[in-house]
Design a protein around this motif. Sequence first.
Motif, short mmCIF file in Angstrom:
data_model
loop_
_atom_site.label_atom_id
_atom_site.label_comp_id
_atom_site.label_asym_id
_atom_site.label_seq_id
_atom_site.Cartn_x
_atom_site.Cartn_y
_atom_site.Cartn_z
N PHE A 1 0.77 11.09 0.66
CA PHE A 1 1.61 10.02 1.19
C PHE A 1 1.56 9.97 2.71
N SER A 2 1.55 11.13 3.37
CA SER A 2 1.51 11.17 4.83
C SER A 2 0.20 10.61 5.37
N CYS A 3 -0.93 10.98 4.74
CA CYS A 3 -2.23 10.48 5.19
C CYS A 3 -2.33 8.97 4.99
N GLY A 4 -1.88 8.50 3.82
CA GLY A 4 -1.92 7.06 3.57
C GLY A 4 -1.04 6.28 4.52
N ALA A 5 0.14 6.82 4.83
CA ALA A 5 1.04 6.15 5.76
C ALA A 5 0.44 6.08 7.15
N LEU A 6 -0.23 7.16 7.59
CA LEU A 6 -0.86 7.16 8.92
C LEU A 6 -1.99 6.15 8.99
N VAL A 7 -2.85 6.11 7.95
CA VAL A 7 -3.96 5.16 7.96
C VAL A 7 -3.45 3.72 7.97
N SER A 8 -2.40 3.44 7.20
CA SER A 8 -1.82 2.09 7.18
C SER A 8 -1.23 1.73 8.54
N LEU A 9 -0.58 2.70 9.18
CA LEU A 9 0.02 2.46 10.49
C LEU A 9 -1.04 2.18 11.54
N LEU A 10 -2.11 2.97 11.55
CA LEU A 10 -3.18 2.77 12.53
C LEU A 10 -3.90 1.44 12.30
N PRO B 1 -10.94 -3.87 14.35
CA PRO B 1 -10.55 -3.73 12.93
C PRO B 1 -11.59 -3.02 12.08
N GLN B 2 -12.87 -3.19 12.40
CA GLN B 2 -13.91 -2.52 11.63
C GLN B 2 -13.92 -1.02 11.88
N LEU B 3 -13.57 -0.61 13.10
CA LEU B 3 -13.55 0.82 13.42
C LEU B 3 -12.43 1.54 12.69
N THR B 4 -11.33 0.84 12.40
CA THR B 4 -10.20 1.49 11.71
C THR B 4 -10.53 1.82 10.27
N TYR B 5 -11.56 1.19 9.70
CA TYR B 5 -11.92 1.50 8.32
C TYR B 5 -12.46 2.93 8.19
N ASN B 6 -12.88 3.52 9.29
CA ASN B 6 -13.43 4.88 9.24
C ASN B 6 -12.37 5.95 9.43
N ILE B 7 -11.11 5.55 9.61
CA ILE B 7 -10.06 6.53 9.84
C ILE B 7 -9.85 7.41 8.62
N THR B 8 -9.91 6.79 7.42
CA THR B 8 -9.72 7.55 6.19
C THR B 8 -10.78 8.63 6.05
N ILE C 1 0.83 -1.21 0.00
CA ILE C 1 0.00 0.00 0.00
C ILE C 1 0.86 1.25 0.00
N LEU C 2 1.93 1.26 0.81
CA LEU C 2 2.83 2.41 0.84
C LEU C 2 3.54 2.60 -0.49
N LEU C 3 3.89 1.50 -1.15
CA LEU C 3 4.52 1.60 -2.46
C LEU C 3 3.57 2.23 -3.48
N LEU C 4 2.31 1.79 -3.47
CA LEU C 4 1.33 2.36 -4.38
C LEU C 4 1.09 3.84 -4.09
N LEU C 5 1.03 4.20 -2.80
CA LEU C 5 0.83 5.61 -2.44
C LEU C 5 2.02 6.47 -2.87
N SER C 6 3.23 5.93 -2.72
CA SER C 6 4.41 6.68 -3.15
C SER C 6 4.43 6.87 -4.66
N LEU C 7 3.96 5.87 -5.41
CA LEU C 7 3.89 6.01 -6.87
C LEU C 7 2.84 7.03 -7.29
N ILE C 8 1.69 7.03 -6.58
CA ILE C 8 0.66 8.02 -6.88
C ILE C 8 1.16 9.42 -6.56
N SER C 9 1.88 9.56 -5.45
CA SER C 9 2.38 10.88 -5.04
C SER C 9 3.37 11.43 -6.06
N ILE C 10 4.32 10.61 -6.49
CA ILE C 10 5.32 11.10 -7.44
C ILE C 10 4.69 11.33 -8.81
#
Length: 298
Positions: A268-277, A222-229, A3-12
């Motif tokens: 990239f920062s938002c995606g990284a935070l959501v993945s971490l949480l 795990p279901q509650l984390t889906y609402n973080i985005t 997921i982080l790799l895809l986010l980094s590709l989208i960002s660049i």
Amino acid sequence: MLILLLLSLISISIIYYAPHSPFENLSLLDAYDVFYHQFILNQFSFANHTMWEIIAQIVLPTFELAILAIICSIMIGFPIGIFAGLTHSNKTNHFIKFVCLVLYASPIIWLAVLVMFMLSTDWIFTRNTSYQPIANSLSLLDVALTPSIDKLTILMNEIKHLLIPVMILTIQPCIITIQLVSQRVNVTAHQNYIKVASIRENSSLKVLFRHLLPNAIPKTIPQLTYNITTLLFSTMAIEILLNRSGLGTWLFWAFHQQDYTIIAVAIFSCGALVSLLTLLSEIIVVMVYPVQSRALYE
């Protein structure tokens, strides 16, 4: 990592395919290598601030606002959800569901305007008079770590400005928490091992805290984390509406200035935070509710 790799590709890609890109003479892979090499080494600068300073002073207040909303939604939603899952009154359940559906169907911007209208007009909603981003905004963590004689006054002032946005952002996560917890508690309460435990135990509170909640609550995490985005992007919208200094105001300003570097870093920062949480929530579930003990109950 994928997921982080895809986010980094989208960002660049946002920077690479933008008009007048600084990497237009490079290939996409070379631009990817150069950009993240400069990003890691903190070689970018904006408004006399390095990129890591911007992330620490702009992204941190946004994340802090979202985390406070999550904490408040858990503190309010879990007791109401447990009560709704255990109660046998259909009128009470229908009333809670009706209120949740009405609030959940309401747009976050409409709720924000309604809350501001209902409160006193003398309340200071905005921190800045313009949408020019500020890189020295304070967060509660900054106030707590900064040595100051009048730290309590500064802290109370920051909390005052956090009350309205946290109140608005807590509404929808709290509704989702109530619905998930009540459904899970209701299903778990009708399991055979809960019925056996209610016969063996002398107190209903022991059944609740020893058997029912330890088996019901971990499955909802795990279901509650889906609402973080959704919550994170709602936080940005509230920052723009209330004119708070944060990631939302910076993205709003960067969009009009066509500064695609800030937009790419924000994504990239938002995606990284959501993945971490999300990863942390799964780790918490494994720690609280180990896989080897599930076979004893399921």
